[in-house]
Design a protein around this motif. Structure first.
Motif, PDB file in Angstrom:
ATOM      1  N   PRO A   1       6.128   2.955  -7.939  1.00 13.77           N
ATOM      2  CA  PRO A   1       7.185   2.283  -8.715  1.00 13.77           C
ATOM      3  C   PRO A   1       8.115   1.436  -7.856  1.00 13.77           C
ATOM      4  O   PRO A   1       8.588   0.377  -8.295  1.00 13.77           O
ATOM      5  N   LYS A   2       8.380   1.881  -6.624  1.00 11.25           N
ATOM      6  CA  LYS A   2       9.225   1.097  -5.730  1.00 11.25           C
ATOM      7  C   LYS A   2       8.559  -0.231  -5.377  1.00 11.25           C
ATOM      8  O   LYS A   2       9.237  -1.266  -5.289  1.00 11.25           O
ATOM      9  N   VAL A   3       7.240  -0.201  -5.161  1.00  8.10           N
ATOM     10  CA  VAL A   3       6.530  -1.439  -4.828  1.00  8.10           C
ATOM     11  C   VAL A   3       6.668  -2.434  -5.985  1.00  8.10           C
ATOM     12  O   VAL A   3       6.918  -3.631  -5.771  1.00  8.10           O
ATOM     13  N   CYS A   4       6.530  -1.926  -7.205  1.00  6.48           N
ATOM     14  CA  CYS A   4       6.725  -2.797  -8.372  1.00  6.48           C
ATOM     15  C   CYS A   4       8.120  -3.400  -8.368  1.00  6.48           C
ATOM     16  O   CYS A   4       8.299  -4.606  -8.605  1.00  6.48           O
TER      17      CYS A   4
ATOM     18  N   PHE B   1      -1.202  -0.880   1.499  1.00  8.34           N
ATOM     19  CA  PHE B   1       0.065  -0.177   1.314  1.00  8.34           C
ATOM     20  C   PHE B   1      -0.035   1.333   1.511  1.00  8.34           C
ATOM     21  O   PHE B   1       0.975   1.981   1.768  1.00  8.34           O
ATOM     22  N   GLY B   2      -1.230   1.893   1.416  1.00  6.08           N
ATOM     23  CA  GLY B   2      -1.394   3.322   1.668  1.00  6.08           C
ATOM     24  C   GLY B   2      -1.520   3.666   3.133  1.00  6.08           C
ATOM     25  O   GLY B   2      -1.585   4.848   3.500  1.00  6.08           O
ATOM     26  N   ASN B   3      -1.541   2.644   3.985  1.00  2.42           N
ATOM     27  CA  ASN B   3      -1.772   2.843   5.417  1.00  2.42           C
ATOM     28  C   ASN B   3      -0.640   2.332   6.293  1.00  2.42           C
ATOM     29  O   ASN B   3      -0.798   2.251   7.513  1.00  2.42           O
ATOM     30  N   ILE B   4       0.491   1.992   5.674  1.00  2.00           N
ATOM     31  CA  ILE B   4       1.641   1.505   6.436  1.00  2.00           C
ATOM     32  C   ILE B   4       2.900   2.208   5.944  1.00  2.00           C
ATOM     33  O   ILE B   4       2.909   2.813   4.867  1.00  2.00           O
TER      34      ILE B   4
ATOM     35  N   ALA C   1       8.859   1.079   4.896  1.00  2.89           N
ATOM     36  CA  ALA C   1       9.609  -0.098   5.340  1.00  2.89           C
ATOM     37  C   ALA C   1       8.689  -1.305   5.516  1.00  2.89           C
ATOM     38  O   ALA C   1       9.053  -2.438   5.175  1.00  2.89           O
ATOM     39  N   ASP C   2       7.488  -1.060   6.018  1.00  3.01           N
ATOM     40  CA  ASP C   2       6.550  -2.157   6.198  1.00  3.01           C
ATOM     41  C   ASP C   2       5.959  -2.623   4.874  1.00  3.01           C
ATOM     42  O   ASP C   2       5.579  -3.791   4.730  1.00  3.01           O
ATOM     43  N   ILE C   3       5.841  -1.705   3.904  1.00  7.14           N
ATOM     44  CA  ILE C   3       5.412  -2.146   2.570  1.00  7.14           C
ATOM     45  C   ILE C   3       6.410  -3.155   2.027  1.00  7.14           C
ATOM     46  O   ILE C   3       6.043  -4.239   1.551  1.00  7.14           O
ATOM     47  N   GLU C   4       7.705  -2.800   2.094  1.00  7.11           N
ATOM     48  CA  GLU C   4       8.730  -3.705   1.580  1.00  7.11           C
ATOM     49  C   GLU C   4       8.721  -5.029   2.347  1.00  7.11           C
ATOM     50  O   GLU C   4       8.876  -6.102   1.749  1.00  7.11           O
TER      51      GLU C   4
ATOM     52  N   VAL D   1      -3.250  -8.832  -6.417  1.00  8.09           N
ATOM     53  CA  VAL D   1      -3.854  -7.543  -6.773  1.00  8.09           C
ATOM     54  C   VAL D   1      -3.647  -6.616  -5.588  1.00  8.09           C
ATOM     55  O   VAL D   1      -4.053  -6.940  -4.467  1.00  8.09           O
ATOM     56  N   TRP D   2      -3.015  -5.474  -5.834  1.00 12.02           N
ATOM     57  CA  TRP D   2      -2.663  -4.572  -4.742  1.00 12.02           C
ATOM     58  C   TRP D   2      -2.939  -3.127  -5.139  1.00 12.02           C
ATOM     59  O   TRP D   2      -3.096  -2.804  -6.325  1.00 12.02           O
ATOM     60  N   THR D   3      -3.019  -2.269  -4.132  1.00  8.97           N
ATOM     61  CA  THR D   3      -3.271  -0.847  -4.386  1.00  8.97           C
ATOM     62  C   THR D   3      -2.313   0.004  -3.580  1.00  8.97           C
ATOM     63  O   THR D   3      -1.832  -0.388  -2.522  1.00  8.97           O
ATOM     64  N   ARG D   4      -2.068   1.186  -4.118  1.00 12.77           N
ATOM     65  CA  ARG D   4      -1.280   2.207  -3.426  1.00 12.77           C
ATOM     66  C   ARG D   4      -1.549   3.534  -4.135  1.00 12.77           C
ATOM     67  O   ARG D   4      -1.490   3.599  -5.372  1.00 12.77           O
TER      68      ARG D   4
END
Length: 211
Positions: free
Chosen positions: A159-162, A121-124, A127-130, A147-150
């Motif tokens: 917070p948006k990813v959550c 998620f730190g490399n896209i 919009a692509d994360i969503e 299990v994910w990282t950002r």
């Protein structure tokens, strides 16, 4: 970007990557400990050298139950993961060289009991994360763990990813503190998995140095 050399930062004392890896491994241990008896299916997206999962399996009592597929584009990193996995003994860890954004690499493994989306998620783009969050409903089994990282740099998308995950039936199990210097999230999928859309692309890998 030399993604093989990038992994050297994991070995630096006190590095943010090293501390993040330690936390991710703790969360993987917790997920394996909580898994019911029997096989535990694991997929790792952009697996790198496989340090998160393979590092845990080296001495975890459930390693013989794990059936894993690690997908990594960089052949040097994949070879490092393959060597590490080969030293595990009774564990079934497959390392595949390929574009981790392509869903066909998860055919036969999804939905999985544990999905690792670390370093993605730190490399896209946002919009692509969503978009990728949407695909997590295909990758994760019911009650499966994601299990994910950002990173938490501004603008802080963590917070948006959550929110995106929780709108789709993922339940927040644990998140790192905002001031930890990195971001790690753990969500359990409480919904019903969607059939894998084989042939689709989840994201376009841009790289944090470009973003």
């Amino acid at each position: 970007m030399d993604w093989h050399a990038w992994h050297d930062a994991y070995d630096l004392d006190g590095s943010a990557l090293g501390r993040r890896l330690h936390v991710v491994q703790e969360r993987i241990v917790a997920a394996l400990d909580a898994s019911p008896p029997g096989a535990v299916r694991v997929v790792s997206v952009c697996a790198g050298q496989g340090r998160d999962l393979v590092g845990v399996l080296s001495d975890h009592p459930r390693r013989g139950d794990v059936v894993a597929r690690l997908v990594e584009l960089d052949p040097d990193n994949a070879e490092a993961a393959r060597r590490a996995a080969g030293a595990l003994g009774p564990a079934h860890v497959e390392v595949v060289v390929g574009d981790a954004a392509a869903t066909e690499y998860y055919e036969g493994m999804a939905p999985a009991d544990l999905v690792l989306m670390c370093g993605v998620f730190g490399n896209i783009s946002d919009a692509d994360i969503e978009r990728t969050v949407g695909f997590c409903t295909q990758l994760c089994a019911t009650d499966g763990t994601l299990v994910w990282t950002r990173h938490r740099k501004q603008p802080d998308v963590f917070p948006k990813v959550c929110d995106w995950l929780e709108r789709l039936g993922f339940v927040r199990e644990w998140v790192s503190e905002p001031d930890a210097g990195f971001g790690v999230g753990v969500h359990r999928f409480a919904g019903e998995p969607v059939p894998l859309d084989v042939g689709a692309r989840m994201f376009t890998f841009v790289g944090y140095d470009v973003l």
